[in-house]
Scaffold this motif. Sequence first.
Motif, short mmCIF file in Angstrom:
data_model
loop_
_atom_site.label_atom_id
_atom_site.label_comp_id
_atom_site.label_asym_id
_atom_site.label_seq_id
_atom_site.Cartn_x
_atom_site.Cartn_y
_atom_site.Cartn_z
N PHE A 33 0.83 -1.21 0.00
CA PHE A 33 0.00 0.00 0.00
C PHE A 33 0.86 1.25 0.00
O PHE A 33 0.58 2.23 -0.72
CB PHE A 33 -0.93 -0.01 1.22
N LYS A 34 1.93 1.25 0.81
CA LYS A 34 2.81 2.42 0.87
C LYS A 34 3.55 2.61 -0.46
O LYS A 34 3.70 3.74 -0.95
CB LYS A 34 3.81 2.27 2.01
N ALA A 36 2.45 1.65 -3.34
CA ALA A 36 1.45 2.02 -4.34
C ALA A 36 1.05 3.48 -4.24
O ALA A 36 0.45 4.03 -5.17
CB ALA A 36 0.21 1.14 -4.21
N SER A 37 1.39 4.13 -3.11
CA SER A 37 1.06 5.56 -2.98
C SER A 37 1.90 6.43 -3.92
O SER A 37 1.56 7.58 -4.16
CB SER A 37 1.27 6.01 -1.53
N LEU A 38 2.97 5.86 -4.44
CA LEU A 38 3.78 6.57 -5.42
C LEU A 38 3.16 6.44 -6.81
O LEU A 38 2.56 5.42 -7.14
CB LEU A 38 5.20 5.99 -5.46
N GLY A 39 3.33 7.42 -7.61
CA GLY A 39 2.91 7.31 -9.00
C GLY A 39 3.87 6.42 -9.77
O GLY A 39 4.99 6.16 -9.32
N ASP A 42 7.32 8.10 -10.34
CA ASP A 42 8.12 8.20 -9.12
C ASP A 42 8.62 6.84 -8.66
O ASP A 42 9.77 6.69 -8.23
CB ASP A 42 7.31 8.86 -8.00
N TYR A 43 7.74 5.84 -8.77
CA TYR A 43 8.12 4.49 -8.37
C TYR A 43 9.29 3.99 -9.22
O TYR A 43 10.29 3.48 -8.69
CB TYR A 43 6.93 3.55 -8.51
N TYR A 238 9.36 7.17 3.64
CA TYR A 238 8.70 5.87 3.73
C TYR A 238 8.28 5.31 2.38
O TYR A 238 8.44 4.09 2.13
CB TYR A 238 7.49 5.97 4.67
N PRO A 239 7.73 6.10 1.45
CA PRO A 239 7.38 5.53 0.14
C PRO A 239 8.60 4.98 -0.60
O PRO A 239 8.51 3.91 -1.22
CB PRO A 239 6.76 6.73 -0.60
N SER A 246 9.81 -3.44 -2.01
CA SER A 246 8.88 -4.20 -2.85
C SER A 246 9.60 -4.91 -3.99
O SER A 246 9.15 -5.96 -4.46
CB SER A 246 7.81 -3.26 -3.41
#
Length: 273
Positions: A33-34, A36-39, A42-43, A238-239, A246
Amino acid sequence: MRRRILPGLPLSLGLTLVYISIIIVLPLGALIFKAASLGPEDYWRIISSERAVASYRVTVLCALAATLFNLVFGLALAWVLVRYRFPGRRLLDAVVDLPFALPTAVAGIALTTLFASNGWFGGALAQIGIKVAYTPLGIMIAMAFTSLPFIVRTVQPVLEELDPALEEAGQTLGAGDLSIFLRVMLPLLAPALLAGVSLSFARSLGEFGAIIFIAGNQPYETEITALLAFIRLEEYDYPASAAIASVMLLAAFLMLAVTNLLQARALRYSERG
């Protein structure tokens, strides 16, 4: 009516699912979930950065080297423990489980002390030009130390169950020791070896405490992925930490899936044989 020692299926299954949800699913879900909060951009920028890619390379290559060493040495150690009786055998068998009981940070400090340039082993190796501490070689040694029991303990019970008559039959037919091992023993040991190798490799990928003391933690050279994720966590990013973690999570899942497939095929082959 037959008395059941354990509770019935609904209660047992319910307790199992609750335990798995709390211990496994929730932490992994929070990580995903954390991340996935990135676009997407950005990921990808985080996981494909030069420093992150360098950490993947160091981690995977060192884990592969440690696993290959454990494959050879762990199989030989399991063979000796099962097939031979000698003074100190029980002590050696107990020492195999030491990495399970020893805190990984303590193991890292002990390995660093032994393999530093002024240590018992490191000093002797330094005289012939081999440096261990604060190099990828030190990372490999730490990974091999913490993951060795997985191969020994998965192969050992299978060796104990193998019928010695199989080897005797091969000798009767005139086969040599190497031929008997490759054609008779190895196919029977293959499923256990694959299971042990996958567990050893997965443990090496995720090892942290035993490595950070002996690695030197130099970016692009001796920095592992777990440490990079921890650094991002200390920076309160954290992201980014979740994104890097991940990648290793996905790699572990893919590796276990491939290993399970190969293990199933090896098991079917051994049953046909």
